[in-house]
Motif scaffolding. Structure first.
Motif, PDB file in Angstrom:
ATOM      1  N   LEU A  69       0.815  -1.220   0.000  1.00 28.43           N
ATOM      2  CA  LEU A  69       0.000   0.000   0.000  1.00 28.43           C
ATOM      3  C   LEU A  69       0.844   1.264   0.000  1.00 28.43           C
ATOM      4  CD1 LEU A  69      -2.811  -1.048   2.518  1.00 28.43           C
ATOM      5  CD2 LEU A  69      -2.881  -1.053   0.013  1.00 28.43           C
ATOM      6  N   ASP A 113      -0.630  -6.144   6.213  1.00 27.25           N
ATOM      7  CA  ASP A 113      -1.260  -4.829   6.310  1.00 27.25           C
ATOM      8  C   ASP A 113      -2.322  -4.659   5.223  1.00 27.25           C
ATOM      9  OD1 ASP A 113      -1.500  -2.089   7.296  1.00 27.25           O
ATOM     10  OD2 ASP A 113      -0.438  -1.497   5.461  1.00 27.25           O
ATOM     11  N   LEU A 136      -5.536  -6.517   6.279  1.00 25.72           N
ATOM     12  CA  LEU A 136      -6.223  -5.947   7.432  1.00 25.72           C
ATOM     13  C   LEU A 136      -6.682  -4.508   7.209  1.00 25.72           C
ATOM     14  CD1 LEU A 136      -3.882  -7.405  10.182  1.00 25.72           C
ATOM     15  CD2 LEU A 136      -6.167  -8.205   9.552  1.00 25.72           C
ATOM     16  N   THR A 137      -6.177  -3.886   6.147  1.00 25.61           N
ATOM     17  CA  THR A 137      -6.549  -2.507   5.823  1.00 25.61           C
ATOM     18  C   THR A 137      -7.536  -2.439   4.668  1.00 25.61           C
ATOM     19  OG1 THR A 137      -4.380  -1.711   6.576  1.00 25.61           O
ATOM     20  CG2 THR A 137      -5.629  -0.242   5.134  1.00 25.61           C
ATOM     21  N   PHE A 178      -7.778  -2.738   0.194  1.00 23.66           N
ATOM     22  CA  PHE A 178      -6.984  -2.108  -0.855  1.00 23.66           C
ATOM     23  C   PHE A 178      -7.816  -1.965  -2.116  1.00 23.66           C
ATOM     24  CE2 PHE A 178      -6.160  -6.636  -0.577  1.00 23.66           C
ATOM     25  CZ  PHE A 178      -6.377  -7.100  -1.860  1.00 23.66           C
ATOM     26  N   PRO A 217     -11.370  -4.883   4.209  1.00 23.07           N
ATOM     27  CA  PRO A 217     -10.434  -5.564   5.107  1.00 23.07           C
ATOM     28  C   PRO A 217     -11.069  -6.786   5.753  1.00 23.07           C
ATOM     29  CG  PRO A 217     -11.307  -3.587   6.150  1.00 23.07           C
ATOM     30  CD  PRO A 217     -11.797  -3.572   4.735  1.00 23.07           C
ATOM     31  N   THR A 234       2.479   0.941   8.956  1.00 30.60           N
ATOM     32  CA  THR A 234       1.223   0.202   8.851  1.00 30.60           C
ATOM     33  C   THR A 234       0.030   1.143   9.023  1.00 30.60           C
ATOM     34  OG1 THR A 234       1.127  -0.314  11.203  1.00 30.60           O
ATOM     35  CG2 THR A 234       2.322  -1.858   9.789  1.00 30.60           C
ATOM     36  N   HIS A 235      -1.152   0.670   8.647  1.00 28.26           N
ATOM     37  CA  HIS A 235      -2.373   1.460   8.747  1.00 28.26           C
ATOM     38  C   HIS A 235      -3.175   1.123   9.999  1.00 28.26           C
ATOM     39  CE1 HIS A 235      -1.194   1.850   4.536  1.00 28.26           C
ATOM     40  NE2 HIS A 235      -1.978   2.908   4.455  1.00 28.26           N
ATOM     41  N   GLY A 236      -2.535   0.461  10.934  1.00 29.79           N
ATOM     42  CA  GLY A 236      -3.198   0.122  12.182  1.00 29.79           C
ATOM     43  C   GLY A 236      -2.349  -0.848  12.982  1.00 29.79           C
ATOM     44  N   THR A 237      -2.843  -1.198  14.155  1.00 30.04           N
ATOM     45  CA  THR A 237      -2.221  -2.207  15.014  1.00 30.04           C
ATOM     46  C   THR A 237      -3.299  -3.218  15.366  1.00 30.04           C
ATOM     47  OG1 THR A 237      -0.693  -0.575  15.933  1.00 30.04           O
ATOM     48  CG2 THR A 237      -0.994  -2.621  17.178  1.00 30.04           C
ATOM     49  N   TRP A 238      -2.971  -4.517  15.269  1.00 31.80           N
ATOM     50  CA  TRP A 238      -3.993  -5.555  15.381  1.00 31.80           C
ATOM     51  C   TRP A 238      -3.571  -6.622  16.396  1.00 31.80           C
ATOM     52  CZ3 TRP A 238      -1.954  -3.779  10.706  1.00 31.80           C
ATOM     53  CH2 TRP A 238      -2.804  -2.950   9.954  1.00 31.80           C
TER      54      TRP A 238
END
Length: 601
Positions: free
Chosen positions: A487, A505, A508-509, A511, A523, A567-571
């Protein structure tokens, strides 16, 4: 001569005989008479049946009783004749019966030693019972039962075929099995197993008094049940001579429904493939020897009889190739022990050498029937789709992942939905695509202008999207892959934490995809995603060291150690890791397993 219909004279003659009663039926079967047809309800696929020109398969709809029925399709000069030879006694009376659907469907018996008989229907838009009878000749010891259609009339269906009369030969029906102990119980299924019965070639399972299914081994998982409901089960043993008395009854109550989500997995799970059908340099690992760290065990592999048949078979590694392989009975017992410990055991379909292309509706139905048979025989928890090679590819005009039109994709989606509906909420469905089947769709999906790229690019996307609510786990193979654009607009290559971070990523994000840039691929939930890695350098290209595995997990679950990738977040709810394979990890002193255990405790 026009072969599209039977000759008028023959039809009128048959109708006249039926009207005048010239084909007399024997009297009602005596109490001692048995049903001599084996697998007359086609619950065990085509076991004991033979159909000309591969014209027969089993389907899950339409059915009269149980979960399967025969579908046979005449083609060219073949009338889709399906037969079974049955042992009978000389100079004895028999009643042949079956239920059929379709046009010009025949049921009959050859080799009676007297007058061979048949009965037929010109048109049966719904299930219609056909019945006829015969008396054997003074030296007749077997007859051949048959069903067939007619040229150019399309497929016909059959179910619940029976032949009642005295059993032939010196063989006797087997003794009744012991009451089947109840194994794993879910909201939609009950696992049963019982000691084998001497002389039995198969078993029938009865649910609340009605025959539910037939199996070839002394275990079965009865599926399609309602949550929080009590069911009573009995089993019988069968052989060529007939069916035993029923066992004593057992009762089991299904659990309450889960209400969706991921069935029965721990918050963080370790997934691995077990080489069950072949041998290689990693050595054979017995099911009972799989360490408790493994939460999902994928049996590798169920493979097709041909690329487009849809007929899947699972054959265990022969002793000649795997000298330490356990027996079927020990293998099944070990599966039940794993399940009792909370583990999930799945059949994985495909693999490197198992190309599966469901190009037709018949292949789709054969896939559902044959996969169901494997799941039921081994009492498995679900299915892993490991379609590689050219099993999935996109037609050039298939540009909307929400509404696919490519037949192999449409049929696969339909088949998986049928299996999910059949087994209920507790059915575990996983997928293990390669990166170009998924993440490469970011660049190439549905453009119709591949620019030298393969039409497999992104071909899993419509399957994942259609099954997103039913999908337990997606563990993309982050190995054996070329560079993939993330991404961030940069290409990422295998061999380090960076590749796994960028690929995960994307999942989970969400695209955008090239074929539909205005609509992003949505996602997945973190609990639906595990990262796929090779267990060792022997297992595939793209191995990463334990420290790099830890770095990737730190970035994705804690937001630390991400290097140059933002990254676009934390999981923290990321489900875990998948590896090829349990065997290769054992060969490598279980380094991969220990890395998972050390990280997730």
């Amino acid at each position: 001569m026009d072969r599209s219909r039977p000759r008028l004279a023959a039809l009128l003659t048959a109708a006249a005989l039926a009207a005048t009663g010239m084909t007399a039926l024997p009297s009602a079967a005596r109490a001692a008479d048995a049903d001599l047809v084996r697998n007359g309800g086609f619950e065990a696929g085509l076991d004991n049946w033979s159909c000309t020109a591969d014209s027969g398969t089993t389907v899950t709809t339409p059915v009269r009783t149980g979960t399967s029925a025969l579908q046979a399709t005449p083609a060219g000069s073949d009338n889709a004749r399906c037969t079974q030879t049955v042992a009978v006694q000389p100079d004895s009376s028999y009643t042949l019966s079956g239920w059929v659907r379709g046009s010009y469907v025949y049921l009959g018996a050859d080799g009676t030693g007297t007058t061979d008989v048949s009965t037929w229907t010109q048109s049966a838009p719904d299930w219609q019972q056909l019945t006829t009878g015969f008396r054997t000749g003074p030296s007749t010891t077997e007859v051949t039962l048959y069903l067939h259609g007619w040229y150019g009339t399309g497929a016909y269906h059959a179910d619940d075929v029976s032949l009642t009369g005295p059993a032939g030969g010196t063989e006797q029906p087997p003794a009744a099995p012991e009451a089947p102990p109840v194994g794993t119980v879910t909201s939609s299924s009950v696992a049963l197993s019982w000691p084998a019965v001497a002389g039995a070639t198969g078993y029938a399972v009865y649910r609340d008094g009605a025959k539910d299914r037939t199996v070839s081994s002394p275990s079965a998982t009865v599926t399609g049940l309602s949550p929080d409901t009590a069911y009573t089960f009995r089993v019988t043993a069968v052989n060529r001579a007939g069916e035993s008395p029923k066992s004593a009854a057992v009762t089991a109550t299904t659990t309450s429904g889960t209400g969706g989500g991921t069935p029965g997995l721990p918050p963080h799970a370790l997934v691995g493939y077990l080489h069950s059908s072949f041998a290689n340099g990693s050595g054979y690992t017995r099911m009972a020897d799989v360490p408790d760290s493994w939460d999902v065990i994928d049996l590798a592999f169920g493979e097709p009889t041909s690329a487009t048949s849809g007929d899947i078979r699972f054959t265990r590694c022969p002793v000649a190739d795997c000298p330490n392989a356990e027996s079927d009975a020990d293998f099944k017992a070990a599966i039940r022990a794993k399940q009792a410990a909370g583990k999930k055991v799945l059949i994985s379909i495909g693999g490197q050498n198992g190309q599966v292309r469901l190009t037709t509706a018949a292949a789709r139905d054969a896939f559902v029937a044959s996969v169901s048979k494997i799941i039921d025989e081994y009492g498995l928890d679900g299915l892993d789709i490991d379609f590689e090679g050219h099993s999935l590819s996109l037609d050039a005009d298939d540009t909307d992942f929400r509404h696919p039109t490519t037949p192999v994709i449409v049929n696969l989606v339909s088949a998986l939905k049928s299996l999910k509906a059949r087994y209920g909420d507790d059915f575990v469905l996983t997928m293990a695509p390669e990166t170009f089947f998924v993440q490469m769709g970011y660049q190439y999906y549905g453009t119709g202008q591949w620019g030298g790229q393969d039409p497999r690019c992104g071909a899993y996307l419509p399957v994942i999207y259609a099954l997103r609510d039913a999908l337990t786990l997606l563990h993309v193979q982050d190995y054996n892959s070329g560079p993939i654009m993330g991404l961030d607009g940069q290409y990422h290559s295998m061999g380090g934490a960076d590749f796994h971070i960028a690929m995960t990523d994307m999942l989970l994000t969400g695209f955008p995809v090239a074929g539909d840039p205005d609509e992003a691929f949505p996602p997945l939930r973190p609990d639906q995603v595990a990262i796929g890695m090779p267990a060792s350098t022997n297992a595939g290209n793209g191995w990463v060291s334990p420290s790099e595995v830890t770095t990737a997990l730190d970035c994705l679950t804690r937001g630390s150690d991400c290097g140059g990738y933002a990254t676009h977040g934390t999981w923290p709810g990321l489900r875990g890791l998948m590896t090829w394979s349990i065997n290769w990890d054992r060969y490598g002193n279980r380094e991969f397993q220990h890395t998972f255990d050390d990280y997730f405790g």
